[in-house]
Design a protein around this motif. Structure first.
Motif, PDB file in Angstrom:
ATOM      1  N   ALA A 272     -12.926  -1.217  -2.073  1.00  0.00           N
ATOM      2  CA  ALA A 272     -11.696  -2.062  -2.627  1.00  0.00           C
ATOM      3  C   ALA A 272     -10.992  -1.017  -3.598  1.00  0.00           C
ATOM      4  O   ALA A 272      -9.573  -1.125  -3.481  1.00  0.00           O
ATOM      5  CB  ALA A 272     -12.446  -3.208  -3.521  1.00  0.00           C
ATOM      6  N   LEU A 273     -11.228   0.050  -4.139  1.00  0.00           N
ATOM      7  CA  LEU A 273     -10.926   0.879  -4.842  1.00  0.00           C
ATOM      8  C   LEU A 273      -9.932   1.716  -3.837  1.00  0.00           C
ATOM      9  O   LEU A 273      -8.759   1.914  -4.220  1.00  0.00           O
ATOM     10  CB  LEU A 273     -11.792   1.858  -5.590  1.00  0.00           C
ATOM     11  CG  LEU A 273     -11.046   3.051  -6.477  1.00  0.00           C
ATOM     12  CD1 LEU A 273     -10.120   2.441  -7.823  1.00  0.00           C
ATOM     13  CD2 LEU A 273     -12.126   3.855  -6.929  1.00  0.00           C
TER      14      LEU A 273
ATOM     15  N   GLN B 128      -8.363   0.883  -1.135  1.00  0.00           N
ATOM     16  CA  GLN B 128      -7.451  -0.170  -0.771  1.00  0.00           C
ATOM     17  C   GLN B 128      -6.450  -0.169  -1.710  1.00  0.00           C
ATOM     18  O   GLN B 128      -5.144  -0.144  -1.486  1.00  0.00           O
ATOM     19  CB  GLN B 128      -7.902  -1.327  -0.291  1.00  0.00           C
ATOM     20  CG  GLN B 128      -8.774  -1.472   1.258  1.00  0.00           C
ATOM     21  CD  GLN B 128      -7.826  -0.757   2.225  1.00  0.00           C
ATOM     22  OE1 GLN B 128      -7.000  -1.122   2.547  1.00  0.00           O
ATOM     23  NE2 GLN B 128      -8.660   0.041   3.005  1.00  0.00           N
ATOM     24  N   SER B 129      -6.824  -0.282  -2.827  1.00  0.00           N
ATOM     25  CA  SER B 129      -5.967  -0.552  -4.133  1.00  0.00           C
ATOM     26  C   SER B 129      -5.143   0.671  -4.227  1.00  0.00           C
ATOM     27  O   SER B 129      -3.898   0.717  -4.309  1.00  0.00           O
ATOM     28  CB  SER B 129      -6.684  -0.699  -5.379  1.00  0.00           C
ATOM     29  OG  SER B 129      -5.833  -0.662  -6.433  1.00  0.00           O
TER      30      SER B 129
ATOM     31  N   GLN C 243      -2.410   1.317  -1.454  1.00  0.00           N
ATOM     32  CA  GLN C 243      -1.347   0.387  -1.600  1.00  0.00           C
ATOM     33  C   GLN C 243      -0.359   0.746  -2.913  1.00  0.00           C
ATOM     34  O   GLN C 243       0.740   0.337  -2.746  1.00  0.00           O
ATOM     35  CB  GLN C 243      -1.818  -0.937  -1.706  1.00  0.00           C
ATOM     36  CG  GLN C 243      -2.596  -1.500  -0.474  1.00  0.00           C
ATOM     37  CD  GLN C 243      -3.298  -2.887  -0.506  1.00  0.00           C
ATOM     38  OE1 GLN C 243      -2.893  -3.686  -1.471  1.00  0.00           O
ATOM     39  NE2 GLN C 243      -4.004  -3.211   0.345  1.00  0.00           N
ATOM     40  N   GLU C 244      -1.359   1.015  -3.963  1.00  0.00           N
ATOM     41  CA  GLU C 244      -0.256   1.034  -5.244  1.00  0.00           C
ATOM     42  C   GLU C 244      -0.218   2.493  -5.737  1.00  0.00           C
ATOM     43  O   GLU C 244       0.374   2.682  -6.765  1.00  0.00           O
ATOM     44  CB  GLU C 244      -0.931   0.051  -6.241  1.00  0.00           C
ATOM     45  CG  GLU C 244      -1.133  -1.412  -5.752  1.00  0.00           C
ATOM     46  CD  GLU C 244      -1.697  -2.364  -6.911  1.00  0.00           C
ATOM     47  OE1 GLU C 244      -1.764  -1.920  -8.055  1.00  0.00           O
ATOM     48  OE2 GLU C 244      -2.134  -3.425  -6.510  1.00  0.00           O
TER      49      GLU C 244
END
Length: 283
Positions: free
Chosen positions: A23-24, A26-27, A30-31
């Motif tokens: 999850a980290l 992917q974050s 993306q950002e």
């Protein structure tokens, strides 16, 4: 700057689960890496997972150096407080971190006591204890530790027992959420081989092992006279509300733990409100 990795610091905080790491990742993909990595000189203190992800994917990142650290213990205390301030960590992780903080602070207090005693011996007559300066010992009680972790003192006691007597496999079961802290502390009283067998059997086997230990303890307690209105439940082997006595005992224990945790949170809120009033009055 060439960032250095200290393996002691890298492993000091509980690692992310695979799902949390994904999850980290992917974050960040993306950002971008929004939070700066924290350094002690050129040693990475906070952001090991972010650093690894950024290095792997060639993503730029920012760094900030904390110049208040004097030694490795300062760094560890900062890491503990930083993680205790996060909502995402489990109760077990909170308890472990608070107990680690207790060890560091107690060692520091002991050093201060020894230093004060040496200074007093150098400037004061040897006879009598008048004038001795004895620094306060922080986090000496279970209640202090519980308050730091925002947990109940009963939960802290259970975590201490798990750390002392649980096998690594049982500890991992608690960390992963397979078994509750309460049940794990109960299973931790079993011999190592029985702990391993329970863990190998999965969640149901762990719950069964905890239940059997509680039943044995209940059977070993002196019998009490049934209270008025409970004779029927006592003779039928039930603890009230149509539930088995052992299950009722477990629910009562969990209820007591929650009540203590709620009381600790209320104390923390009161202290924060008092501090806020003081700051507003000083401004």
């Amino acid at each position: 700057m060439q960032i250095k990795i200290n393996e002691t610091l890298r492993s000091y905080i509980e690692p992310l689960t695979q799902a949390e790491y994904t999850a980290l990742e992917q974050s960040i993909l993306q950002e971008g890496c929004r939070d700066a990595l924290v350094l002690w000189q050129d040693v990475l203190v906070d952001g090991h997972n972010r650093y690894q992800i950024c290095q792997q994917h060639g993503i730029p990142f920012k760094v900030t150096e904390n110049t208040s650290f004097r030694n490795l213990e300062d760094v560890k205390l900062w890491m503990i407080d930083n993680n205790l301030g996060r909502r995402s960590i489990s109760d077990y992780q909170r308890g472990v971190l608070a107990l680690r903080k207790k060890e560091i602070m107690a060692a520091r207090a002991a050093e201060l006591v020894a230093q004060a005693a040496a200074e007093d011996a150098a400037i004061a007559p040897p006879e009598g204890d008048a004038g001795k300066r004895v620094p306060a010992m922080p986090l000496t009680s279970r209640e202090d530790i519980a308050r730091a972790a925002r947990l109940s003192s009963a939960t802290i006691g259970q975590i201490e027992k798990i750390q002392k007597t649980a096998t690594p496999e049982l500890v991992e079961a608690v960390r992963s959420g397979t078994i509750s802290i309460n049940a794990a502390a109960t299973v931790a009283s079993l011999p190592e081989a029985e702990q391993l067998a329970a863990v190998a059997g999965g969640k149901k086997e762990l719950q069964k092992a905890a239940k059997e230990v509680r039943e044995l303890r209940a059977a070993a307690r002196p019998a009490k006279e049934p209270k008025e209105g409970r004779e029927a439940a006592a003779t039928s082997g039930e603890g009230g509300y149509g539930r088995p006595a052992t299950e009722v005992d477990e629910l009562r224990a969990e209820n007591a733990v929650l009540r203590e945790k709620n009381a600790a949170l209320r104390e923390e809120i009161t202290a924060l409100q008092k501090r806020l009033s003081e700051l507003m009055g000083a401004s």
